[in-house]
Design a protein around this motif. Sequence first.
Motif, PDB file in Angstrom:
ATOM      1  N   SER C  24     -56.062 -73.430  79.864  1.00  9.57           N
ATOM      2  CA  SER C  24     -55.042 -73.554  78.832  1.00  9.57           C
ATOM      3  C   SER C  24     -55.542 -73.070  77.486  1.00  9.57           C
ATOM      4  O   SER C  24     -54.806 -72.472  76.725  1.00  9.57           O
ATOM      5  CB  SER C  24     -54.587 -75.008  78.732  1.00  9.57           C
ATOM      6  OG  SER C  24     -55.690 -75.796  78.374  1.00  9.57           O
ATOM      7  N   SER C  25     -56.835 -73.305  77.223  1.00 15.64           N
ATOM      8  CA  SER C  25     -57.282 -72.961  75.879  1.00 15.64           C
ATOM      9  C   SER C  25     -57.707 -71.498  75.775  1.00 15.64           C
ATOM     10  O   SER C  25     -57.495 -70.878  74.752  1.00 15.64           O
ATOM     11  CB  SER C  25     -58.440 -73.875  75.464  1.00 15.64           C
ATOM     12  OG  SER C  25     -59.484 -73.737  76.391  1.00 15.64           O
ATOM     13  N   LEU C  32     -48.261 -69.921  77.636  1.00 13.82           N
ATOM     14  CA  LEU C  32     -48.172 -71.361  77.834  1.00 13.82           C
ATOM     15  C   LEU C  32     -47.390 -72.072  76.733  1.00 13.82           C
ATOM     16  O   LEU C  32     -46.861 -73.139  76.951  1.00 13.82           O
ATOM     17  CB  LEU C  32     -49.573 -71.955  77.924  1.00 13.82           C
ATOM     18  CG  LEU C  32     -50.195 -71.747  79.295  1.00 13.82           C
ATOM     19  CD1 LEU C  32     -51.659 -72.149  79.264  1.00 13.82           C
ATOM     20  CD2 LEU C  32     -49.445 -72.551  80.351  1.00 13.82           C
ATOM     21  N   SER C  33     -47.354 -71.514  75.571  1.00 16.98           N
ATOM     22  CA  SER C  33     -46.845 -72.268  74.428  1.00 16.98           C
ATOM     23  C   SER C  33     -45.437 -72.804  74.665  1.00 16.98           C
ATOM     24  O   SER C  33     -45.103 -73.882  74.223  1.00 16.98           O
ATOM     25  CB  SER C  33     -46.891 -71.410  73.167  1.00 16.98           C
ATOM     26  OG  SER C  33     -46.093 -70.255  73.400  1.00 16.98           O
ATOM     27  N   GLN C  35     -43.926 -73.552  77.706  1.00 20.59           N
ATOM     28  CA  GLN C  35     -43.705 -74.470  78.815  1.00 20.59           C
ATOM     29  C   GLN C  35     -44.693 -75.628  78.865  1.00 20.59           C
ATOM     30  O   GLN C  35     -44.414 -76.634  79.491  1.00 20.59           O
ATOM     31  CB  GLN C  35     -43.775 -73.694  80.143  1.00 20.59           C
ATOM     32  CG  GLN C  35     -42.704 -72.626  80.273  1.00 20.59           C
ATOM     33  CD  GLN C  35     -41.315 -73.195  80.160  1.00 20.59           C
ATOM     34  OE1 GLN C  35     -41.057 -74.318  80.577  1.00 20.59           O
ATOM     35  NE2 GLN C  35     -40.387 -72.465  79.574  1.00 20.59           N
ATOM     36  N   GLU C  36     -45.837 -75.438  78.230  1.00 21.62           N
ATOM     37  CA  GLU C  36     -46.881 -76.462  78.300  1.00 21.62           C
ATOM     38  C   GLU C  36     -46.334 -77.829  77.884  1.00 21.62           C
ATOM     39  O   GLU C  36     -45.832 -77.984  76.767  1.00 21.62           O
ATOM     40  CB  GLU C  36     -48.033 -76.064  77.365  1.00 21.62           C
ATOM     41  CG  GLU C  36     -49.201 -77.019  77.380  1.00 21.62           C
ATOM     42  CD  GLU C  36     -50.137 -76.752  78.539  1.00 21.62           C
ATOM     43  OE1 GLU C  36     -51.260 -77.218  78.486  1.00 21.62           O
ATOM     44  OE2 GLU C  36     -49.728 -76.061  79.505  1.00 21.62           O
ATOM     45  N   ASN C  39     -48.733 -83.897  75.714  1.00 19.02           N
ATOM     46  CA  ASN C  39     -49.207 -85.199  76.195  1.00 19.02           C
ATOM     47  C   ASN C  39     -49.116 -86.279  75.127  1.00 19.02           C
ATOM     48  O   ASN C  39     -49.651 -86.123  74.032  1.00 19.02           O
ATOM     49  CB  ASN C  39     -50.665 -85.096  76.635  1.00 19.02           C
ATOM     50  CG  ASN C  39     -50.818 -84.229  77.859  1.00 19.02           C
ATOM     51  OD1 ASN C  39     -49.980 -84.265  78.762  1.00 19.02           O
ATOM     52  ND2 ASN C  39     -51.869 -83.430  77.889  1.00 19.02           N
ATOM     53  N   ALA C  80     -40.219 -77.834  74.778  1.00 19.01           N
ATOM     54  CA  ALA C  80     -41.386 -78.351  75.506  1.00 19.01           C
ATOM     55  C   ALA C  80     -41.131 -79.798  75.908  1.00 19.01           C
ATOM     56  O   ALA C  80     -40.531 -80.577  75.168  1.00 19.01           O
ATOM     57  CB  ALA C  80     -42.621 -78.253  74.624  1.00 19.01           C
ATOM     58  N   GLN C 107     -58.150 -84.267  77.588  1.00 17.03           N
ATOM     59  CA  GLN C 107     -56.970 -83.431  77.469  1.00 17.03           C
ATOM     60  C   GLN C 107     -56.502 -83.477  76.023  1.00 17.03           C
ATOM     61  O   GLN C 107     -56.958 -84.338  75.266  1.00 17.03           O
ATOM     62  CB  GLN C 107     -55.852 -83.909  78.410  1.00 17.03           C
ATOM     63  CG  GLN C 107     -55.397 -85.331  78.174  1.00 17.03           C
ATOM     64  CD  GLN C 107     -55.765 -86.239  79.324  1.00 17.03           C
ATOM     65  OE1 GLN C 107     -55.386 -85.987  80.438  1.00 17.03           O
ATOM     66  NE2 GLN C 107     -56.519 -87.287  79.048  1.00 17.03           N
TER      67      GLN C 107
END
Lengths: 245, 294, 414, 328
Positions: C24-25, C32-33, C35-36, C39, C80, C107
């Motif tokens: 991810s990173s 990803l931005s 759909q990620e 948390n 998101a 995470q």
Amino acid sequence: MPEPLLALRGVCKSFGAVRSLVDVDLVIAPSSVVGLIGPNGAGKSTLINILTGVYQPDSGSVIFGGKDLVGVSTAQRARLGLVRTFQRPSPIVDLSAIEGVMVGGLVRGLSRTDARAEAQAHLARLGLRAEAERSPRTLPTGRLKLLDFARVLMLRPKLVLLDELMSGLSGGELEIVLDTIDALAAEGIVFLVVEHLMEVIQRLSRSLVVMDAGSVIAHGPPEQVVRDRRVVEAYLGSDALATPC
Amino acid sequence: MTILLQAVINGLLIGGVYALAAMGVSLMFGIMKLINFAHGEFIMLGMYIAVVFTGVGIPAGLLGIYWVVIPTMVVTAGVGALFYVALLDRAARFGESPQILLTIGLSIGGIGLAQVVAGSDFKLPPNPVNGASLALGDITFQVGPGIAFLLAVAMAIWMAWMLKRTRFGKNARAVAESRETAEMLGVNAHHVFLVTTTISIALAGLAGALVIPYHYTYPSVGEDFVVMAFLAVVIAGLGNVLGSVLGGLLLGCIQSLTATYFDIDLSTAAIYVLFLAVLLLRPEGLFTAARRTV
Amino acid sequence: MTGSIVGSRLSRRRFGMLSGVALSSGLLPARLSAQEPINLAVIGPMNGSNAVGGEMVVRASKLAVEDVNAAGGIHALNGAKLNLIIADSTDNAQGAITTTERVLSQQKIAGVFGLVISPLTAAAIPALIKHRVSVITASTADSLVTPANGGYLFMIGPTGSALGRVAVDFVRASNTAKTTNVTKAAILYINNAYGQSAQKGVEKLVRESGIDVVLNSAYPENMTDASPLVTKVARSGADVLFPLSDVTDAGLILTALHSARSKVLVFGAGSGFTWPPIGQSLGEKVNGLFGAAAWNWDMKNVVSDPKLVNVTTRYEKVYGGYMPEQAGEAYGAMWMFALAMEKTASADSEKLRDALATMKVTSGYPTIIQPGLVEFGANGANPNVKAVMIQWQGGKPRTVFPPELATHQILTPH
Amino acid sequence: MRSCAAICAMLAVVAAASFLIQDSYILGVMTVTTFLAIWGQSWNLLSGLSGNVSLGHSVFIAMPAYVTVVLFQTWHVPVLAGALLGIAAAVALAAFIGAATLRLSGPYFALATLSASAVMLSLILHFSDITGGPNGIPIAFTEADWTNLEFDHTRSYLLVGLGLLCVVTIFVAGFRRSRLGFYVAVIKSSEAVARAAGIRIALVKVVIYCMSAALTAAGAVVYVFYLRFLDPGFLAGLTLSVEIALFAVVGGTGFLAGPILGAAFYELIDVVANARFGDVGGWDVMVLGFSVVVIVMTEPRGLCELALRLVRAGGAPARMRSVQREAK
């Protein structure tokens, strides 16, 4: 007559309704091997426990080497030279054989090097040289009992109470122990030997004490004592009664 | 004066539950030389089982809820027997530290198990015993703790009779004195241990069933009772079953009196001071006459 | 043997997590931005006697996250979705610290709600500050209200002392209205962080009201019987009792009061008087009982907003039983995080912290907490929130005080 | 002595390896494990070697922790000086509890110490003006300063802990070969035999209880500055006391590596169960408790014994066998 090493006067001890020792008088001279016999329940164990300070007598006095033992702890008595072995072998499982013996010397204040040297000598005398570095877990009963004997000898005792030390020993081991006792007795150490093996008692003892029902019923030279009518009665009578277990 | 009397009565009644818990611990220690640190969790188990039985129904009438006592004791007795057969029988050979740790592990795991099975909720079925009392002038007697007290006394009497008169009691005392000698005389020590464990755990179940009418049931509830039980047992003299009953009652009184006249926060400390005093002055226990177990 | 099995499971988990972070990173930032998922973590005691509080917080947080996602996620971040991470703080400081470290270091976490019990919250703060993640809590200890917490701790509900004060306010109001005539008060409080805070609030206000404090006594958390305390209350001659309690001890105190046939007026504060267990255990007898609550499911701001009524009824339907106080706070807190994300168009924990510190929310789901303005002051506390007095009526706690939040009349017990 | 050297070498490897780890959670778990191992090792000095099971060792954690922190925060006593006073207080407490209870046999001692920790907790809660009561005491971080035991990186605490664990392990290994160590071995075998051998049992026991308390306290004063929060329920609680006993027994009381292995294993189960099952209440505690039951039932002499058995069964290389002989 020299001053006695040990003198009990009128010692009584009861547990609830059970009178375990009744008015026991006993005098042991400073140089002798004394046998102590009697049927089961005669009070031998209680007597040993009184002598070593596990129990306090209800009445009467115990004088050892001219010192009244009232209020003196078991450990102090051991350091005064009044020591014992136990019926069952009592190995120190976390220590090697020689280390378990060294303890007796350490208590006397020896350095570990000196204690080890002295322990080595005792082990050699008792034929245990080869086992010195082994763990007692791996040794048979006879060997363990010899280790117990060596440990109390390390305390430089004056009076040694041997509580059935010799039962469970092999013939060879028994010979070594008997010879050692003879030799040490000659050096002036007194032994009080509790034993069921009559031949051992007769070979060792210069005098014999017989107990029954909490009292001393005879005390004298072995050949004289075994002919005593009360002793014979106590033994014959008790043989039938006192052997269910 | 009324206050003092009330405080003493409260104390005796609270002490009833401690006494029941202590009796089980003490019986097991006296005969098996084992301290069951999971005893509190068996009380907790008894509470949950009793709560489940109340779900079947609570008959009308003040004491209707007490029908659950017998079935709870039956189930916990069964658990006790299983406890012995599955774990203790084998663990008897392990020596003191592993045994202690075994019961501690069981205690931790038991709390977790209770939460997994029953959830973390506080459970207390509505029932007429909760908050009920009898009044005698200005003095009130709480019904719930009162019944626990009466049953503690009854169980103590039964236990005294059983240990003295029955065949099991005689065997148990022989085993307590010396397992070897007893076995040589033909006593089956395993059998004695099995029965002892069963009775001890059934007593935990009884204690549990008697508390549920007025005390919440939740996974870690056992801890709150069992520490008192341990103290009662030690103050009485380890293994002295009847003394432990007196010990439980005494602790209840001390707790009640300190709480009424000083500060309840200090009652733990007050009890500990008593405990140390007993250890120093009467190491054989407050209620032990001679060096006798059971 | 057991060790190696567990070990392999651990290392697999670790690897999974580490590779996940790497992906991810490093590798696919652009795609990803959108759909990620973002948390949010709920950390609280899931074991021990505080597990009930942990559980209700988890339930309400789940509900809130579902609602945010059902409403299209965070619009400012291309819709998101929120992802809830639930972790057990255990019931001690060491566990709380370890768990917080685990959650925050393995995470990316936008924000944390929970820790529930004040000492656990206090213990976890250094870890939160280190990772620059803010926490919203429903813990109540007054000692948490301090700028020393670096601006990372936000207390959404009233403090313990405020909770105690509402009970006294209530008595004062009824004294004024001549419904009661109280002159001597007894305070019994549980000796934990909540109890001590509440006691301070009650004692101060009682004395200010000209009522004598004739008994002021703490009791231990694991008390097994309250009858000595009740005897002590009788001895003190108090005509009103403020028990500041958790669940089991409240039950014991009420039982002992009934048994002693005490006539003393009881105004409790804390979970013991407002959470479901007391209602379940007393059955009919619970009706008439008063308690101070940090939040209640039928406060005026809740029942007057159909959206919020929808929340409380769904909670009741899903979990059985009304929505209790910490659940309401958790639900509102989750929405505070969501609004902060909308405002900053970011899921960065630091930016969210800044947003939380300055946000002034007057509408939407966070107003479940309180009517009007929801905000956090410089000390982290929510300055406008009010504790309420509930009375059990028909087997449920109903809001009866203060008047601006009350929805029900006080029933005088016969 | 060889097993002691092997353990210290292992700890040095762990210390070196810690520089490869950046994850603060893993470093934290390692740090916690290290301090738990210190306490397990200190506990074993008393309970493992003498057979007197203490279930109240947390009093020797709470006492020095509170003394150090309260002296520092209230009277600005330098942390290192306060720590020494704290350790001294723990020793005095051990002498007091020990003198009253150690004359008695095992189970009394276990229960006496268990209740000591309950009393410690109730006193801390009661005297809240000094101790902060149930709110606990946060320890604010000001600046990295080793004289105040304040380090800005978890790894520093880990390294200090590992060093301390080495010291404690060497101490315990040396103790076992010392005069007192021999006496303790006799006492563990049989108190009657020890008495008959002239050993002053009560004195020996009190002395090792004090030593054990001092080592436990030394770990505690560093640990609380890692934790940065005095939580009375944890530091003086029953749970910690009981866990400390679990480490040594799970690992094996008869082995120098036992408490370390036990603490590592227990903490591993704890954190894994917490991470795996933490979202569903109860599972982690259940797994933890029942794994102790399984270990005790499978190998009551602990994981070390189990490991040795596995090594033996798999055709142990000669070097391992020599380690094993020495461990005995």
